[in-house]
Design a protein around this motif. Structure first.
Motif, PDB file in Angstrom:
ATOM      1  N   ARG A   1       0.820  -1.215   0.000  1.00  0.00           N
ATOM      2  CA  ARG A   1       0.000   0.000   0.000  1.00  0.00           C
ATOM      3  C   ARG A   1       0.855   1.266   0.000  1.00  0.00           C
ATOM      4  NH1 ARG A   1      -5.017   0.015  -1.281  1.00  0.00           N
ATOM      5  NH2 ARG A   1      -5.521   1.581   0.239  1.00  0.00           N
TER       6      ARG A   1
ATOM      7  N   TYR B   1      -1.837   6.433  -0.139  1.00  0.00           N
ATOM      8  CA  TYR B   1      -3.147   5.814   0.064  1.00  0.00           C
ATOM      9  C   TYR B   1      -3.781   6.380   1.326  1.00  0.00           C
ATOM     10  CZ  TYR B   1      -2.641   2.265  -3.544  1.00  0.00           C
ATOM     11  OH  TYR B   1      -2.528   1.619  -4.747  1.00  0.00           O
TER      12      TYR B   1
ATOM     13  N   GLY C   1      -7.198   5.202   3.028  1.00  0.00           N
ATOM     14  CA  GLY C   1      -8.280   4.236   2.879  1.00  0.00           C
ATOM     15  C   GLY C   1      -8.123   3.550   1.532  1.00  0.00           C
ATOM     16  N   THR C   2      -9.169   3.586   0.742  1.00  0.00           N
ATOM     17  CA  THR C   2      -9.104   2.944  -0.576  1.00  0.00           C
ATOM     18  C   THR C   2      -8.715   3.928  -1.679  1.00  0.00           C
ATOM     19  OG1 THR C   2     -11.453   3.337  -0.936  1.00  0.00           O
ATOM     20  CG2 THR C   2     -10.832   1.208   0.034  1.00  0.00           C
TER      21      THR C   2
ATOM     22  N   LYS D   1      -6.281   6.666  -3.598  1.00  0.00           N
ATOM     23  CA  LYS D   1      -4.891   7.064  -3.799  1.00  0.00           C
ATOM     24  C   LYS D   1      -4.908   8.564  -4.030  1.00  0.00           C
ATOM     25  CE  LYS D   1      -2.516   4.416  -6.536  1.00  0.00           C
ATOM     26  NZ  LYS D   1      -1.952   3.861  -7.781  1.00  0.00           N
TER      27      LYS D   1
END
Length: 118
Positions: free
Chosen positions: A8, A77, A79-80, A82
């Motif tokens: 991530r 990042y 959370g989900t 970018k």
């Protein structure tokens, strides 16, 4: 280039690794310049989904990767999402006035050629 420590976390060049020719190459593409121009007017990270680009998702991903690997943008990042932001401080420290000059030139070109030429 600073290596990513997890899946991530994305690799970015350290300030001292950013090269002028890489920055100029990244900004020579009209789509990438468009992204940078949009980022330049805000001081917050923008998600990739914020940008409406006339290219496929995979091509958009490529453009963001080129900008990141050249040191023009920082991607993180949250959370989900970018989030993308200009590395303005790094670019100004390395190449004083370059980014602002290119942004002014791009604005002038758009005025001269219209939106289709940018």
């Amino acid at each position: 280039m600073t290596a990513a420590t997890s899946s991530r976390e994305l690799a970015h060049p350290a300030r001292e690794e950013i090269r002028l020719e890489g920055v100029l190459h990244a900004l020579s593409d009209p789509i990438r310049m468009r992204v940078v121009r949009e980022m330049a007017v805000v001081d917050i990270g923008l998600p990739c989904s914020y940008f409406t680009l006339p290219v496929t998702k995979s091509t958009s991903t490529h453009h963001f990767r080129v900008l990141r690997e050249s040191g023009v943008i920082q991607q993180v990042y949250r959370g989900t999402a970018k989030l993308n932001g200009l590395r303005r401080d790094d670019l100004n420290a390395l190449f004083p006035g370059l980014l602002d000059s290119l942004l002014v030139a791009a604005d002038g070109q758009e005025g001269r050629l219209g939106r289709a030429g940018s």
